[in-house]
Design an enzyme around this catalytic site. Sequence first.
Site, short mmCIF file in Angstrom:
data_model
loop_
_atom_site.label_atom_id
_atom_site.label_comp_id
_atom_site.label_asym_id
_atom_site.label_seq_id
_atom_site.Cartn_x
_atom_site.Cartn_y
_atom_site.Cartn_z
N ARG A 86 -12.05 -71.70 91.66
CA ARG A 86 -12.71 -71.20 92.87
C ARG A 86 -12.29 -72.08 94.04
O ARG A 86 -12.43 -73.30 93.98
CB ARG A 86 -14.23 -71.22 92.73
CG ARG A 86 -14.91 -70.68 94.00
CD ARG A 86 -16.42 -70.55 93.87
NE ARG A 86 -16.98 -69.91 95.05
CZ ARG A 86 -17.94 -69.00 95.05
NH1 ARG A 86 -18.48 -68.64 93.91
NH2 ARG A 86 -18.38 -68.47 96.17
N HIS A 128 -9.88 -63.53 106.70
CA HIS A 128 -9.47 -62.60 105.64
C HIS A 128 -8.00 -62.20 105.83
O HIS A 128 -7.25 -62.08 104.86
CB HIS A 128 -10.35 -61.34 105.67
CG HIS A 128 -11.79 -61.63 105.34
ND1 HIS A 128 -12.16 -62.41 104.28
CD2 HIS A 128 -12.94 -61.24 105.95
CE1 HIS A 128 -13.48 -62.49 104.24
NE2 HIS A 128 -13.98 -61.80 105.24
N GLU A 133 -21.86 -57.60 95.73
CA GLU A 133 -22.77 -58.19 96.73
C GLU A 133 -22.14 -58.20 98.13
O GLU A 133 -22.85 -58.23 99.14
CB GLU A 133 -23.13 -59.63 96.34
CG GLU A 133 -24.09 -59.74 95.16
CD GLU A 133 -23.45 -59.36 93.82
OE1 GLU A 133 -22.22 -59.47 93.67
OE2 GLU A 133 -24.22 -58.92 92.92
N LEU A 146 3.53 -59.77 84.04
CA LEU A 146 2.20 -60.26 84.40
C LEU A 146 1.20 -59.11 84.59
O LEU A 146 1.52 -58.10 85.22
CB LEU A 146 2.32 -61.05 85.72
CG LEU A 146 1.01 -61.57 86.32
CD1 LEU A 146 0.49 -62.78 85.55
CD2 LEU A 146 1.21 -61.94 87.79
N ASP A 176 -12.21 -67.83 97.79
CA ASP A 176 -13.35 -68.00 98.71
C ASP A 176 -13.02 -68.97 99.85
O ASP A 176 -12.17 -69.85 99.70
CB ASP A 176 -14.55 -68.52 97.91
CG ASP A 176 -15.85 -68.37 98.69
OD1 ASP A 176 -15.94 -67.46 99.53
OD2 ASP A 176 -16.76 -69.19 98.47
N GLY A 177 -13.72 -68.79 100.95
CA GLY A 177 -13.60 -69.74 102.07
C GLY A 177 -12.92 -69.17 103.30
O GLY A 177 -12.72 -69.90 104.29
N GLU A 230 -12.33 -72.76 81.19
CA GLU A 230 -12.30 -74.05 81.89
C GLU A 230 -12.56 -73.74 83.36
O GLU A 230 -12.07 -72.72 83.87
CB GLU A 230 -10.93 -74.70 81.74
CG GLU A 230 -10.59 -75.14 80.34
CD GLU A 230 -11.54 -76.19 79.82
OE1 GLU A 230 -11.86 -77.14 80.57
OE2 GLU A 230 -11.99 -76.07 78.66
N TRP A 239 -20.91 -55.84 99.66
CA TRP A 239 -21.23 -54.61 100.40
C TRP A 239 -22.26 -54.88 101.48
O TRP A 239 -22.37 -54.11 102.44
CB TRP A 239 -21.79 -53.53 99.46
CG TRP A 239 -20.75 -52.93 98.56
CD1 TRP A 239 -20.65 -53.06 97.21
CD2 TRP A 239 -19.64 -52.11 98.96
NE1 TRP A 239 -19.56 -52.39 96.74
CE2 TRP A 239 -18.92 -51.79 97.78
CE3 TRP A 239 -19.18 -51.62 100.18
CZ2 TRP A 239 -17.78 -51.00 97.80
CZ3 TRP A 239 -18.04 -50.83 100.19
CH2 TRP A 239 -17.36 -50.53 99.02
C1 IPE Z 1 -17.41 -64.46 95.97
O1 IPE Z 1 -17.50 -65.05 97.20
C2 IPE Z 1 -16.73 -63.12 96.08
C3 IPE Z 1 -15.32 -63.15 96.45
C4 IPE Z 1 -14.60 -64.19 96.65
C5 IPE Z 1 -14.71 -61.86 96.54
P1 IPE Z 1 -18.83 -64.92 98.08
O2 IPE Z 1 -18.58 -65.68 99.32
O3 IPE Z 1 -19.21 -63.51 98.25
O4 IPE Z 1 -19.90 -65.63 97.15
P2 IPE Z 1 -21.26 -66.33 97.56
O5 IPE Z 1 -22.04 -65.33 98.37
O6 IPE Z 1 -20.93 -67.53 98.38
O7 IPE Z 1 -21.88 -66.68 96.26
C1 IPE Z 2 -14.00 -64.89 100.46
O1 IPE Z 2 -14.21 -65.53 101.67
C2 IPE Z 2 -13.61 -63.46 100.63
C3 IPE Z 2 -14.69 -62.52 100.28
C4 IPE Z 2 -15.86 -62.84 99.80
C5 IPE Z 2 -14.41 -61.12 100.50
P1 IPE Z 2 -15.62 -65.49 102.38
O2 IPE Z 2 -15.62 -64.36 103.34
O3 IPE Z 2 -16.74 -65.48 101.43
O4 IPE Z 2 -15.57 -66.85 103.19
P2 IPE Z 2 -16.71 -67.92 103.30
O5 IPE Z 2 -17.12 -68.28 101.92
O6 IPE Z 2 -17.84 -67.27 104.04
O7 IPE Z 2 -16.09 -69.03 104.03
MG MG Z 3 -17.71 -66.97 100.48
#
Ligand code: IPE
Ligand code: IPE
Ligand code: MG
Length: 262
Positions: A180, A34, A64, A128, A17-18, A199, A66
Amino acid sequence: MKETLENQFKHVAIIMDGNGRWAEARSHARVWGHIRGSRIVSEIVEEADDLGVESLTLYAFSTENWSRPLLEVKTLFLLLKKFIKKEKKRIIANDIRFKVMGDISPLPDETKSLIYELETLTKNAKGLKLNFAFGYGGRDEIIKSVNCFIKKNPGKELTKEDLAENLLIPEIKDVDLLIRTGGDMRVSNFLLWQIAYAELYFTKTKWPEFKRSEFRQIILETNDRERRFGSVEKTDSLNENEMRADENLRLMSSSKTEWRGN
Ligand code: IPE
Ligand code: IPE
Ligand code: MG
């Protein structure tokens, strides 16, 4: 290079994420995040293999997700396709078993064919187990498992074992360590059944900046966590503890008598 690290985490799952925030902080569109994030995946896979992780499950696209803008969704499809094309040879050469978990039916046919091809080519791989959660939702997976069981066993009561056996990739078992990136502390519908005793580790590092060194550091840092699974610390003086427990029970029942008397 593989090492002999005594790694207690056999199944590691990562919520990558991020990406969006990382790009926006640099005045770029979210999709740029991305693209940059997708470049990190291979080195993390390699590091997991080196660290003796048996299964690595990466959250790439949730049910979600989508609801995101079409351009972002399409970019994520494209990046999955590119990853497979670019890494196919290396995955095969390293005896990695590749699988995608989730509903990929809306993906372009070419991407789906590439996924099926690589899954088939690596199905007997002994190294793996690399799983991509794409179009994946933990709740969907549980519902699917229950329905699948009911269909095969009408009228029979479902057990924990039955549910686990009907999950999307049953052989990967429970998650030992869930990481995460991106700074948020939630599980966002990821592997809900499998993380019951995982964990948890949250890092503020946004996924495009995550590096093999930080991954390694997390594994080393958390590797000596004591996992009790609801039990108690192992001790030599069991009898002494049992005596203490008896004494406590006696005190509790005597205080109950006093309360009743009040
Ligand atoms: C979780 O991240 C899904 C993925 C990393 C693929 P999101 O960015 O979609 O989660 P929320 O919306 O912050 O909970
Ligand atoms: C995670 O990064 C990748 C996916 C959820 C597909 P995000 O796109 O959620 O990035 P942030 O959380 O908005 O920074
Ligand atoms: Mg995110």
